[in-house]
Design a protein around this motif. Structure first.
Motif, short mmCIF file in Angstrom:
data_model
loop_
_atom_site.label_atom_id
_atom_site.label_comp_id
_atom_site.label_asym_id
_atom_site.label_seq_id
_atom_site.Cartn_x
_atom_site.Cartn_y
_atom_site.Cartn_z
N LEU A 96 3.37 7.20 -6.59
CA LEU A 96 2.48 8.23 -7.13
C LEU A 96 2.93 9.64 -6.73
O LEU A 96 2.89 10.56 -7.55
N ARG A 128 0.81 -1.22 0.00
CA ARG A 128 0.00 0.00 0.00
C ARG A 128 0.85 1.27 0.00
O ARG A 128 0.58 2.21 -0.73
N THR A 157 -4.91 2.59 -9.67
CA THR A 157 -5.51 3.69 -8.93
C THR A 157 -6.76 4.19 -9.65
O THR A 157 -7.81 4.41 -9.02
N ASP A 158 -6.67 4.37 -10.95
CA ASP A 158 -7.83 4.81 -11.73
C ASP A 158 -8.98 3.82 -11.62
O ASP A 158 -10.14 4.20 -11.46
N ALA A 178 -9.50 1.69 -9.14
CA ALA A 178 -10.03 1.74 -7.77
C ALA A 178 -10.95 2.94 -7.58
O ALA A 178 -12.02 2.82 -6.96
N GLU A 179 -10.56 4.08 -8.10
CA GLU A 179 -11.40 5.27 -7.97
C GLU A 179 -12.69 5.14 -8.78
O GLU A 179 -13.75 5.57 -8.33
N ILE A 228 0.69 1.41 -11.68
CA ILE A 228 0.08 1.83 -10.42
C ILE A 228 -1.01 2.86 -10.68
O ILE A 228 -2.07 2.81 -10.05
N GLN A 229 -0.79 3.76 -11.62
CA GLN A 229 -1.82 4.74 -11.95
C GLN A 229 -3.05 4.05 -12.54
O GLN A 229 -4.18 4.44 -12.24
N SER A 266 2.95 1.98 -3.37
CA SER A 266 2.14 2.57 -4.44
C SER A 266 1.96 4.07 -4.23
O SER A 266 2.10 4.85 -5.18
N LEU A 267 1.68 4.47 -3.01
CA LEU A 267 1.48 5.90 -2.73
C LEU A 267 2.79 6.68 -2.86
O LEU A 267 2.78 7.81 -3.35
#
Length: 125
Positions: A33, A26, A101-102, A104-105, A97-98, A29-30
């Protein structure tokens, strides 16, 4: 450099699993980004990520440095300044990762609703 490895994520002894553990972490990944836009100092990075303990972020950054995903530069100043920056390898992680993230959002509401439905059904039992 180890070059005779044959990747096989299904083999428990394959180092690919350790790489997936790092990438799937977790905090990694952050960090990727946030550092994608350029170098950051520890305090700024921690504030940008939010919710991460200093010890955990330190461990994450050390592991990422060990794995070649970021570099740590100590500047000879008083007080000492340390900058963290993605390496070329680290930057190569930004796209996957992006994408996650996309996803997940985009699907966050569906996942939250599914969790609520599941929990409600379990409570009825």
């Amino acid at each position: 450099m180890v070059t005779d490895l044959v990747p096989n994520v299904y083999d428990p002894a394959c180092p690919t699993r350790a790489v997936l553990d790092r990438v799937g972490d977790r905090w990694t990944s952050l960090v990727v980004l946030h550092l994608a836009s350029g170098p950051m100092r520890f305090t700024r990075l921690r504030a940008a990520i939010g919710g991460v303990a200093p010890k955990v972020l330190t461990q994450t950054l050390r592991a990422m440095e060990r794995d070649g995903l970021l570099s740590r530069t100590v500047h000879a100043e008083v007080p000492p300044r340390v900058d963290y920056e993605l390496t070329e390898l680290g930057h190569s992680l930004r796209t996957p990762i992006q994408a996650i993230t996309d996803w997940a959002e985009a699907h966050m509401a569906e996942v939250v609703a599914s969790r609520a439905d599941y929990d409600a059904a379990r409570d009825e039992r």
